[in-house]
Design an enzyme around this catalytic site. Structure first.
Site, PDB file in Angstrom:
ATOM      1  CG  HIS A 191      -2.052  -1.021   1.060  1.00 25.58           C
ATOM      2  ND1 HIS A 191      -3.340  -0.722   0.693  1.00 25.58           N
ATOM      3  CD2 HIS A 191      -2.032  -2.366   1.211  1.00 25.58           C
ATOM      4  CE1 HIS A 191      -4.064  -1.816   0.641  1.00 25.58           C
ATOM      5  NE2 HIS A 191      -3.293  -2.835   0.949  1.00 25.58           N
ATOM      6  CE1 TYR A 237      -0.199  -5.025   7.429  1.00 30.59           C
ATOM      7  CE2 TYR A 237      -1.493  -3.232   8.323  1.00 30.59           C
ATOM      8  CZ  TYR A 237      -1.372  -4.319   7.486  1.00 30.59           C
ATOM      9  OH  TYR A 237      -2.426  -4.687   6.686  1.00 30.59           O
TER      10      TYR A 237
HETATM   11  C1  HEM Z   1      -0.667 -11.588   6.055  1.00 29.58           C
HETATM   12  C2  HEM Z   1      -1.448 -10.680   5.468  1.00 29.58           C
HETATM   13  C3  HEM Z   1      -0.983  -9.261   5.222  1.00 29.58           C
HETATM   14  C4  HEM Z   1       0.270  -8.744   5.111  1.00 29.58           C
HETATM   15  C5  HEM Z   1       1.609  -9.476   5.203  1.00 29.58           C
HETATM   16  C6  HEM Z   1       0.143  -7.310   4.878  1.00 29.58           C
HETATM   17  C7  HEM Z   1       1.207  -6.431   4.734  1.00 29.58           C
HETATM   18  C8  HEM Z   1       1.099  -5.046   4.737  1.00 29.58           C
HETATM   19  C9  HEM Z   1       2.186  -4.108   4.894  1.00 29.58           C
HETATM   20  C10 HEM Z   1       3.671  -4.483   5.017  1.00 29.58           C
HETATM   21  C11 HEM Z   1       1.673  -2.858   4.887  1.00 29.58           C
HETATM   22  C12 HEM Z   1       2.434  -1.528   5.059  1.00 29.58           C
HETATM   23  C13 HEM Z   1       2.466  -1.163   6.557  1.00 29.58           C
HETATM   24  C14 HEM Z   1       3.204   0.124   6.875  1.00 29.58           C
HETATM   25  O1  HEM Z   1       4.352   0.333   6.419  1.00 29.58           O
HETATM   26  O2  HEM Z   1       2.638   0.962   7.638  1.00 29.58           O
HETATM   27  C15 HEM Z   1       0.253  -3.007   4.696  1.00 29.58           C
HETATM   28  C16 HEM Z   1      -0.631  -1.970   4.597  1.00 29.58           C
HETATM   29  C17 HEM Z   1      -1.985  -2.121   4.461  1.00 29.58           C
HETATM   30  N1  HEM Z   1      -2.708  -3.292   4.491  1.00 29.58           N
HETATM   31 FE1  HEM Z   1      -1.968  -5.130   4.696  1.00 29.58          FE
HETATM   32  N2  HEM Z   1      -1.190  -7.006   4.840  1.00 29.58           N
HETATM   33  C18 HEM Z   1      -1.919  -8.161   5.052  1.00 29.58           C
HETATM   34  C19 HEM Z   1      -3.289  -8.287   5.122  1.00 29.58           C
HETATM   35  C20 HEM Z   1      -4.181  -7.248   4.988  1.00 29.58           C
HETATM   36  C21 HEM Z   1      -5.617  -7.360   5.153  1.00 29.58           C
HETATM   37  C22 HEM Z   1      -6.371  -8.629   5.543  1.00 29.58           C
HETATM   38  C23 HEM Z   1      -6.115  -6.108   4.923  1.00 29.58           C
HETATM   39  C24 HEM Z   1      -7.546  -5.605   4.968  1.00 29.58           C
HETATM   40  C25 HEM Z   1      -8.541  -6.241   5.496  1.00 29.58           C
HETATM   41  C26 HEM Z   1      -5.013  -5.213   4.635  1.00 29.58           C
HETATM   42  C27 HEM Z   1      -5.114  -3.868   4.364  1.00 29.58           C
HETATM   43  C28 HEM Z   1      -4.061  -2.987   4.343  1.00 29.58           C
HETATM   44  C29 HEM Z   1      -4.199  -1.551   4.179  1.00 29.58           C
HETATM   45  C30 HEM Z   1      -5.502  -0.771   3.969  1.00 29.58           C
HETATM   46  C31 HEM Z   1      -2.905  -1.009   4.263  1.00 29.58           C
HETATM   47  C32 HEM Z   1      -2.521   0.462   4.166  1.00 29.58           C
HETATM   48  C33 HEM Z   1      -2.647   1.089   5.540  1.00 29.58           C
HETATM   49  C34 HEM Z   1      -1.967   2.444   5.552  1.00 29.58           C
HETATM   50  O3  HEM Z   1      -2.419   3.336   4.816  1.00 29.58           O
HETATM   51  O4  HEM Z   1      -0.956   2.567   6.282  1.00 29.58           O
HETATM   52  N3  HEM Z   1      -3.852  -5.939   4.697  1.00 29.58           N
HETATM   53  N4  HEM Z   1      -0.083  -4.343   4.611  1.00 29.58           N
END
Ligand code: HEM
Length: 357
Positions: A67, A333
């Protein structure tokens, strides 16, 4: 209870298209990457994920490792008190709290061109900074493509675009899907729910299950969603690489945007630990209040750029389920946050000041 569609209905092409739709994730053989036995919570598992993001997307210095492309927003949430009998969290008592948020596109390339089929994210932090907060990161999808951290990781690796083709390696896709039938089934569900036209008219969902805990200690399994009250969004200008974000910025300049927070309550037998499985449409939902977003800002020090929308930052009154994605998300995260905050920064490609009236 399961709602899985019949597997035969899913063909390889629809899966490829669908996988692209969830953030253009596919295809590489990392070869020597060692799988950590303990997938989550160990230094090696965090490193494995960060290495995977870097191999697939490049270093993306200073940006989120997933993201990566986003826009900061602010506003408030007005609780109507309807959810207070399910959760003792302060945020559900009648009244207003400030909200800091971030709209994003799935995928780890901060400079990727907006496409309508890339999954859209909304991260929100409810409450006053420094006090008890509720953070959530949601998607505009009906279900998540993976039900395990390993599934996410395998899909990430399989998503690498093969140079010169603009597409993931079909052999890697086939191998991934053979190993992860749950993703094939989830993609078929996602395909049946075409995305709304923009950020402003999208419904965002928690997808993972949580427990609401009330004053008596009763625990109720719930999922939540934010249902857009604007039923259309301005069409992105053709050829505009930031078309979806620019349209959102323009829409917010025209006035506040609103979403209704619905808390959906599980019934016995509903899946509580598998985000690839939807709950039946007729589950009871409580209207908990109104989210109003009033302003957009370019990502900058001190705004949502520097928030970690960790899904386990929960107030008293909301607890995680045993869905294995939740602890993995929290862990990864934090690792992404630590890495990106220590890296040199470059400007976000989404600049509010560059969007014309
Ligand atoms: C094992 C499963 C997942 C992994 C490994 C993962 C990994 C990540 C990582 C590395 C980030 C960036 C975090 C940061 O630097 O602040 C991120 C952001 C995000 N993820 Fe995931 N994610 C997973 C599952 C999900 C699920 C299930 C959802 C929604 C239901 C989701 C929604 C989001 C959103 C909306 C962001 C952006 C949030 C922001 O604006 O900081 N992710 N994810």
């Amino acid at each position: 209870m399961t709602n899985r569609p019949r597997r035969e209905a899913v063909n390889r092409r629809s899966i490829l298209v669908g996988l692209g739709a969830v953030g253009a994730f596919l295809a590489i053989d990392l070869g020597a990457v060692a799988y950590a036995n303990k997938w989550i919570g160990s230094e090696s598992s965090r490193k494995t994920f960060l290495d995977g993001f870097r191999v697939v997307n490049g270093p993306q210095l200073g940006f989120r490792k997933n993201h990566a492309k986003g826009l900061a927003v602010t506003g408030h949430f007005e609780s109507n008190g309807n959810a207070a009998n399910l959760s003792r969290a302060t945020v559900f008592r009648p009244g207003q709290v400030p909200v800091a948020g971030r709209f994003s596109l799935a995928g780890g390339d901060a400079h990727v061109a907006d496409t309508v089929n890339t999954a859209r994210g909304l991260g929100l932090a409810f409450g006053f900074p420094g006090r008890e907060q509720w953070r959530t990161a949601m998607l505009n999808l009906p279900v998540f493509p993976d039900n395990s951290p390993r599934g996410f990781y395998d899909r990430l690796l399989a998503s690498k675009i093969v140079p010169g083709t603009g597409k993931p390696d079909p052999a890697a896709t086939a191998a991934f899907l053979a190993a992860h039938p749950e993703t094939a089934a989830a993609m078929a569900i996602i395909k049946k729910h075409p995305p709304a036209s923009g950020f402003g008219d999208s419904t965002f969902r928690s997808l993972n299950t949580f427990y609401f805990v009330n004053d008596a200690g009763a625990r109720t399994p719930v999922r939540w969603s934010l249902v857009a009250l604007q039923n259309s969004a301005p069409a992105p200008k053709s050829g505009d690489a930031n078309g979806l974000f620019d349209a959102l910025i323009g829409q917010l300049r025209g006035g506040p945007l609103r979403w209704r927070l619905l808390i959906t309550v599980a019934e016995p037998g509903d899946p509580l630990t598998d985000a690839t499985l939807p709950w039946p449409e007729d589950r009871h939902s409580i209207d908990a209040g109104l989210l109003t977003l009033t302003a957009a800002a370019t990502e900058a020090p001190g705004n949502a750029r520097d928030i970690n929308f960790d899904p386990l930052t929960l107030p008293d009154g909301i607890e995680p389920s045993d869905d294995p994605l939740l602890s993995a998300r929290s862990d990864i995260y934090a690792a992404s946050y630590r890495q990106r905050t220590g890296e040199p920064k470059s400007p976000s490609p989404v600049q509010v000041s560059e969007v014309g009236p």
